[in-house]
Design an enzyme around this catalytic site. Structure first.
Site, PDB file in Angstrom:
ATOM      1  N   GLU A   1      15.111 -37.595   8.764  1.00 32.09           N
ATOM      2  CA  GLU A   1      14.582 -38.125   9.846  1.00 32.09           C
ATOM      3  C   GLU A   1      15.782 -38.388  10.911  1.00 32.09           C
ATOM      4  O   GLU A   1      15.374 -38.178  12.096  1.00 32.09           O
ATOM      5  CB  GLU A   1      14.337 -39.518   9.508  1.00 32.09           C
ATOM      6  CG  GLU A   1      13.474 -40.324  10.452  1.00 32.09           C
ATOM      7  CD  GLU A   1      11.766 -39.806  10.553  1.00 32.09           C
ATOM      8  OE1 GLU A   1      11.520 -39.185   9.297  1.00 32.09           O
ATOM      9  OE2 GLU A   1      11.215 -40.305  11.310  1.00 32.09           O
TER      10      GLU A   1
ATOM     11  N   ASP B   1       2.099 -40.573   8.320  1.00 26.82           N
ATOM     12  CA  ASP B   1       3.362 -40.734   7.462  1.00 26.82           C
ATOM     13  C   ASP B   1       4.252 -41.940   8.329  1.00 26.82           C
ATOM     14  O   ASP B   1       4.030 -42.239   9.668  1.00 26.82           O
ATOM     15  CB  ASP B   1       3.987 -39.282   7.512  1.00 26.82           C
ATOM     16  CG  ASP B   1       5.385 -39.360   6.664  1.00 26.82           C
ATOM     17  OD1 ASP B   1       5.406 -40.279   5.565  1.00 26.82           O
ATOM     18  OD2 ASP B   1       6.297 -38.723   6.766  1.00 26.82           O
ATOM     19  N   SER B   2       5.300 -42.065   7.517  1.00 30.44           N
ATOM     20  CA  SER B   2       6.457 -42.973   8.088  1.00 30.44           C
ATOM     21  C   SER B   2       7.105 -42.438   9.163  1.00 30.44           C
ATOM     22  O   SER B   2       7.668 -43.031   9.905  1.00 30.44           O
ATOM     23  CB  SER B   2       7.392 -43.565   7.014  1.00 30.44           C
ATOM     24  OG  SER B   2       7.924 -42.267   6.471  1.00 30.44           O
TER      25      SER B   2
HETATM   26  N1  DGL Z   1       7.502 -39.122   3.840  1.00 31.31           N
HETATM   27  C1  DGL Z   1       7.393 -40.075   3.060  1.00 31.31           C
HETATM   28  C2  DGL Z   1       6.769 -39.850   1.590  1.00 31.31           C
HETATM   29  O1  DGL Z   1       6.337 -38.857   1.414  1.00 31.31           O
HETATM   30  C3  DGL Z   1       8.228 -41.369   3.167  1.00 31.31           C
HETATM   31  C4  DGL Z   1       9.529 -41.423   3.313  1.00 31.31           C
HETATM   32  C5  DGL Z   1      10.005 -42.760   3.636  1.00 31.31           C
HETATM   33  O2  DGL Z   1       9.608 -43.304   4.856  1.00 31.31           O
HETATM   34  O3  DGL Z   1      10.987 -43.313   2.821  1.00 31.31           O
HETATM   35  O4  DGL Z   1       7.263 -40.395   0.762  1.00 31.31           O
END
Ligand code: DGL
Length: 254
Positions: free
Chosen positions: A151, A10-11
């Site tokens: 975050e 994930d990010s």
């Molecule tokens: N957790 C991510 C998603 O499901 C990304 C959130 C992000 O990095 O903007 O979209």
């Protein structure tokens, strides 16, 4: 029998909500998790960038000898899954298709979707839902600030609650009682979202639908780890983040 780890990326910390469901269902599996904190957030980046980051994440996971990859990110699933599947031989699971399968199995005809700006603009949720359930009504709402607030470890702050109140307005007024959490950071807000409504709502957590699909795929491909021991979890971040491990522990405990 295959003891190699499952690779997840994930990010940032959002994908831990998916890791948690996978771990609950398959405690003996070993897991390698990449949080691409260096490039967070993905939600406001171009498709080209998301594809580039996703390819880098997959390459890193392949170096760790993973047996299957889960994209625990709605933004990367909506923009990069197709390219990744073409480019790499390893089985890859995103968060959208397993969730669409679930919605179809329930015969739901009207659902809300909340996700990052990039995911909603891309339209992948609505497209995939309508492919399988042509008459379904989909109410989309981009929630650009939620991943960043989560975050930073501030999901339960006044700011988090205020933003949720604003984002939930269309669902309250339209009496939508089934909402897909189309970004993996959003289960962190589950209780705050519920508190906004004076009627029962179902919040569809993609971690649950993905872990069901993952279990099926591991069986089908003969990749299960039948070891009796509890599996390991190794987390790698592309940039150090002070909050990350505290938030991770809170998610895993919740
Ligand atoms: N957790 C991510 C998603 O499901 C990304 C959130 C992000 O990095 O903007 O979209």
């Amino acid at each position: 029998m295959d003891k190699r780890p499952i690779g997840i990326f994930d990010s940032g910390v959002g994908g831990i909500t998916v890791l948690k469901e996978i771990k609950n269902k398959m405690p003996n599996e070993n897991i390698i998790y990449i949080g691409d904190t260096q490039n967070f957030p993905y939600g406001n980046k171009s498709k080209e960038e998301i594809i580039k980051f996703s390819i880098e994440n997959v390459n890193k996971l392949l170096k760790k000898d993973v047996k299957i990859i889960v994209i625990a990110c709605g933004t990367a699933t909506s923009q990069a899954l197709g390219v990744l599947k073409e480019k790499f031989d390893i089985p890859i699971i995103g968060i959208i298709e397993p969730t669409v399968k679930y919605i179809k199995s329930k015969n739901y005809q009207k659902v809300g979707v909340i996700a990052t700006e990039g995911t909603i603009k891309n339209g992948a949720w609505e497209r995939k839902l309508k492919e399988k359930i042509p008459n379904i009504q989909v109410i989309n709402k981009a929630c650009p600030m939620l991943a960043t607030i989560a975050e930073e470890g501030k999901a339960k702050s006044k700011e988090g609650k205020k933003v949720i109140k604003e984002y939930m307005k269309p669902f309250k007024s339209e009496k939508i009682d089934k909402i897909i959490l189309g970004c993996t950071h959003f289960p962190i807000y589950e209780q705050i979202i519920r508190d906004e409504f004076n009627f029962e709502i179902e919040l569809i957590n993609t971690g649950k639908t993905v872990s069901d699909e993952l279990e099926k795929q591991l069986k089908k491909l003969n990749l299960e780890n039948n070891d009796k021991n509890i599996g390991t979890i190794d987390i790698y971040l592309t940039k150090k983040e002070k909050q990350f491990y505290t938030i991770t522990q809170n998610i895993l405990k919740s």
